[in-house]
Motif scaffolding. Structure first.
Motif, PDB file in Angstrom:
ATOM      1  N   VAL A  72      53.626 -11.926   4.159  1.00  6.78           N
ATOM      2  CA  VAL A  72      54.405 -11.865   2.920  1.00  6.78           C
ATOM      3  C   VAL A  72      53.954 -10.615   2.160  1.00  6.78           C
ATOM      4  O   VAL A  72      53.014 -10.664   1.376  1.00  6.78           O
ATOM      5  N   PRO A  73      54.585  -9.481   2.400  1.00  5.69           N
ATOM      6  CA  PRO A  73      54.137  -8.237   1.776  1.00  5.69           C
ATOM      7  C   PRO A  73      54.548  -8.116   0.310  1.00  5.69           C
ATOM      8  O   PRO A  73      55.517  -8.734  -0.138  1.00  5.69           O
ATOM      9  N   ASP A  74      53.800  -7.282  -0.403  1.00  6.47           N
ATOM     10  CA  ASP A  74      54.140  -6.953  -1.780  1.00  6.47           C
ATOM     11  C   ASP A  74      55.050  -5.726  -1.763  1.00  6.47           C
ATOM     12  O   ASP A  74      54.593  -4.588  -1.850  1.00  6.47           O
ATOM     13  N   PHE A  75      56.339  -5.963  -1.652  1.00  7.11           N
ATOM     14  CA  PHE A  75      57.295  -4.866  -1.613  1.00  7.11           C
ATOM     15  C   PHE A  75      57.509  -4.210  -2.976  1.00  7.11           C
ATOM     16  O   PHE A  75      58.240  -3.230  -3.082  1.00  7.11           O
ATOM     17  N   PHE A  76      56.871  -4.755  -4.002  1.00  4.30           N
ATOM     18  CA  PHE A  76      57.050  -4.210  -5.354  1.00  4.30           C
ATOM     19  C   PHE A  76      55.832  -3.418  -5.822  1.00  4.30           C
ATOM     20  O   PHE A  76      55.762  -3.028  -6.985  1.00  4.30           O
ATOM     21  N   TYR A  77      54.877  -3.229  -4.927  1.00  5.65           N
ATOM     22  CA  TYR A  77      53.717  -2.379  -5.227  1.00  5.65           C
ATOM     23  C   TYR A  77      53.036  -2.764  -6.537  1.00  5.65           C
ATOM     24  O   TYR A  77      52.728  -1.912  -7.372  1.00  5.65           O
ATOM     25  N   GLY A  78      52.816  -4.042  -6.694  1.00  8.20           N
ATOM     26  CA  GLY A  78      52.091  -4.513  -7.874  1.00  8.20           C
ATOM     27  C   GLY A  78      52.929  -4.632  -9.131  1.00  8.20           C
ATOM     28  O   GLY A  78      52.383  -4.898 -10.206  1.00  8.20           O
ATOM     29  N   GLU A  79      54.241  -4.470  -9.015  1.00  5.96           N
ATOM     30  CA  GLU A  79      55.092  -4.560 -10.205  1.00  5.96           C
ATOM     31  C   GLU A  79      56.285  -5.485  -9.985  1.00  5.96           C
ATOM     32  O   GLU A  79      57.441  -5.054  -9.914  1.00  5.96           O
ATOM     33  N   TYR A  81      59.077  -8.254 -11.082  1.00  3.72           N
ATOM     34  CA  TYR A  81      59.836  -8.338 -12.329  1.00  3.72           C
ATOM     35  C   TYR A  81      59.140  -9.259 -13.313  1.00  3.72           C
ATOM     36  O   TYR A  81      58.731 -10.373 -12.963  1.00  3.72           O
ATOM     37  N   ASN A  82      59.022  -8.801 -14.541  1.00  9.05           N
ATOM     38  CA  ASN A  82      58.372  -9.584 -15.596  1.00  9.05           C
ATOM     39  C   ASN A  82      59.382  -9.819 -16.714  1.00  9.05           C
ATOM     40  O   ASN A  82      59.686  -8.906 -17.485  1.00  9.05           O
ATOM     41  N   PRO A  83      59.916 -11.030 -16.818  1.00  7.27           N
ATOM     42  CA  PRO A  83      60.927 -11.298 -17.840  1.00  7.27           C
ATOM     43  C   PRO A  83      60.414 -11.155 -19.258  1.00  7.27           C
ATOM     44  O   PRO A  83      61.212 -11.037 -20.199  1.00  7.27           O
ATOM     45  N   GLU A  84      59.106 -11.132 -19.453  1.00  2.00           N
ATOM     46  CA  GLU A  84      58.550 -10.977 -20.795  1.00  2.00           C
ATOM     47  C   GLU A  84      58.546  -9.516 -21.248  1.00  2.00           C
ATOM     48  O   GLU A  84      58.352  -9.230 -22.430  1.00  2.00           O
ATOM     49  N   ASN A  85      58.738  -8.612 -20.317  1.00  2.00           N
ATOM     50  CA  ASN A  85      58.798  -7.194 -20.668  1.00  2.00           C
ATOM     51  C   ASN A  85      60.242  -6.847 -21.024  1.00  2.00           C
ATOM     52  O   ASN A  85      61.061  -6.551 -20.153  1.00  2.00           O
ATOM     53  N   LYS A  86      60.536  -6.887 -22.288  1.00  2.00           N
ATOM     54  CA  LYS A  86      61.921  -6.713 -22.739  1.00  2.00           C
ATOM     55  C   LYS A  86      62.427  -5.289 -22.519  1.00  2.00           C
ATOM     56  O   LYS A  86      63.638  -5.053 -22.479  1.00  2.00           O
ATOM     57  N   GLU A  87      61.505  -4.335 -22.383  1.00  2.00           N
ATOM     58  CA  GLU A  87      61.923  -2.952 -22.150  1.00  2.00           C
ATOM     59  C   GLU A  87      62.331  -2.726 -20.698  1.00  2.00           C
ATOM     60  O   GLU A  87      63.052  -1.786 -20.392  1.00  2.00           O
ATOM     61  N   ARG A  88      61.846  -3.598 -19.821  1.00  2.00           N
ATOM     62  CA  ARG A  88      62.161  -3.471 -18.386  1.00  2.00           C
ATOM     63  C   ARG A  88      63.097  -4.610 -18.013  1.00  2.00           C
ATOM     64  O   ARG A  88      62.692  -5.600 -17.395  1.00  2.00           O
ATOM     65  N   THR A  89      64.338  -4.499 -18.417  1.00  2.00           N
ATOM     66  CA  THR A  89      65.318  -5.500 -18.021  1.00  2.00           C
ATOM     67  C   THR A  89      65.445  -5.486 -16.502  1.00  2.00           C
ATOM     68  O   THR A  89      64.996  -4.546 -15.826  1.00  2.00           O
ATOM     69  N   VAL A  90      66.057  -6.523 -15.947  1.00  2.00           N
ATOM     70  CA  VAL A  90      66.160  -6.578 -14.492  1.00  2.00           C
ATOM     71  C   VAL A  90      66.968  -5.396 -13.958  1.00  2.00           C
ATOM     72  O   VAL A  90      66.670  -4.862 -12.882  1.00  2.00           O
ATOM     73  N   GLN A  91      67.949  -4.942 -14.729  1.00  2.00           N
ATOM     74  CA  GLN A  91      68.731  -3.789 -14.287  1.00  2.00           C
ATOM     75  C   GLN A  91      67.870  -2.533 -14.225  1.00  2.00           C
ATOM     76  O   GLN A  91      67.977  -1.737 -13.280  1.00  2.00           O
ATOM     77  N   TRP A  93      64.532  -2.533 -13.960  1.00  2.25           N
ATOM     78  CA  TRP A  93      63.520  -2.787 -12.924  1.00  2.25           C
ATOM     79  C   TRP A  93      64.080  -2.489 -11.537  1.00  2.25           C
ATOM     80  O   TRP A  93      63.409  -1.896 -10.691  1.00  2.25           O
ATOM     81  N   LEU A  94      65.327  -2.869 -11.293  1.00  4.13           N
ATOM     82  CA  LEU A  94      65.939  -2.665  -9.980  1.00  4.13           C
ATOM     83  C   LEU A  94      66.120  -1.188  -9.640  1.00  4.13           C
ATOM     84  O   LEU A  94      66.187  -0.833  -8.464  1.00  4.13           O
ATOM     85  N   GLN A  95      66.160  -0.338 -10.645  1.00  2.00           N
ATOM     86  CA  GLN A  95      66.271   1.091 -10.369  1.00  2.00           C
ATOM     87  C   GLN A  95      65.036   1.608  -9.636  1.00  2.00           C
ATOM     88  O   GLN A  95      65.125   2.567  -8.864  1.00  2.00           O
ATOM     89  N   SER A  96      63.903   0.959  -9.872  1.00  2.00           N
ATOM     90  CA  SER A  96      62.661   1.350  -9.200  1.00  2.00           C
ATOM     91  C   SER A  96      62.374   0.506  -7.968  1.00  2.00           C
ATOM     92  O   SER A  96      61.526   0.870  -7.150  1.00  2.00           O
ATOM     93  N   HIS A  97      63.062  -0.617  -7.843  1.00  3.68           N
ATOM     94  CA  HIS A  97      62.773  -1.556  -6.755  1.00  3.68           C
ATOM     95  C   HIS A  97      64.072  -2.011  -6.094  1.00  3.68           C
ATOM     96  O   HIS A  97      64.371  -3.206  -6.021  1.00  3.68           O
ATOM     97  N   GLY A  98      64.820  -1.058  -5.604  1.00  8.09           N
ATOM     98  CA  GLY A  98      66.069  -1.371  -4.932  1.00  8.09           C
ATOM     99  C   GLY A  98      65.845  -1.969  -3.559  1.00  8.09           C
ATOM    100  O   GLY A  98      64.797  -1.767  -2.923  1.00  8.09           O
TER     101      GLY A  98
END
Length: 239
Positions: A72-79, A81-91, A93-98
């Motif tokens: 089970v690899p960490d494909f997000f490199y330690g990042e 999605y964190n719903p508590e981070n309001k500045e990093r909406t899922v949209q 976040w997905l720009q960096s983790h497509g």
């Protein structure tokens, strides 16, 4: 949903976070469970909450108990999605983790498993991971694919599938509703050379296989039904 606490940092191994161990695979931190001597491997690709989710790790252990080497690899490199981070909406976040990035990383993981001498590989993807797995299923990378409440998948994806594929969907899923699953089924039915299985689980919502409440017996039962269907598919095709 899995809490953010179990997604932020690698947890100390405990009964709530699996019985496996940490490993690095092609530069990716990876949760590993099962015998490294097994000739059969299963790659589990997480949803946007990442590889540290306890229910996902418990499922990895369950799969490993059937004789597979599970990664089970960490494909997000330690990042994740964190719903508590309001500045990093899922949209955002997905720009960096497509899923395209995840697909390239997944191919490297599969290459590493083959270099290790593993002869048969299956892959299962949850939500975000479902898109990555359907991309893997378009080539000779894997022997079997399972998509569990997949996100971002399209009808066109299934026109190119070559590996045996099972698609497990929720009755209550606004992103990938049952109507879309029936279109997937129709496409796959026109490909008799590709073994396929499509199932809609009643009364459950998107994410039910890994983001269930352990105190809710009905939710656990529904998740375990899907887990067993996944295991049956791998038993049939990953040999």
């Amino acid at each position: 949903m899995a809490g953010t606490q179990c997604c932020e940092n690698p947890p100390a191994l405990s009964s709530s976070s699996g019985h496996g161990s940490g490993f690095e695979l092609r530069g990716l931190k990876t949760y590993v469970s099962g015998s490294s001597d097994s000739q059969k491997a299963i790659l589990l690709i997480s949803d946007i909450f990442g590889y540290e989710a306890p229910n996902l790790r418990k499922l990895a252990d369950k799969v490993a108990a059937e004789g597979y080497y599970v990664v089970v690899p960490d494909f997000f490199y330690g990042e994740p999605y964190n719903p508590e981070n309001k500045e990093r909406t899922v949209q955002v976040w997905l720009q960096s983790h497509g899923t395209d990035i995840g697909f390239e990383d997944a191919k490297q993981v599969i290459a590493a498993l083959k270099d290790k001498g593993i002869s048969a590989i299956g892959a299962a993807g949850f939500c975000w991971g479902g898109k990555v797995v359907v991309q893997l299923a378009m080539s000779e990378n894997i022997q079997a694919a399972v998509l569990l409440h997949p996100s971002f998948v399209s009808v066109d994806d299934f026109k190119e599938v070559k590996a045996p594929i099972a698609i497990l969907g929720a009755e209550i899923d606004h992103l990938t509703p049952p109507e879309l699953f029936m279109q997937f089924k129709e496409i796959l039915s026109s490909k008799p050379e590709v073994d396929s299985f499509v199932k809609i689980y009643p009364g459950v919502a998107h994410g039910w296989t890994v983001r269930y409440n352990e105190e809710d017996k009905k939710a656990v039962q529904s998740a375990e039904e899907a887990h067993q269907d996944m295991l049956n598919w791998f038993a049939k095709h990953v040999k």
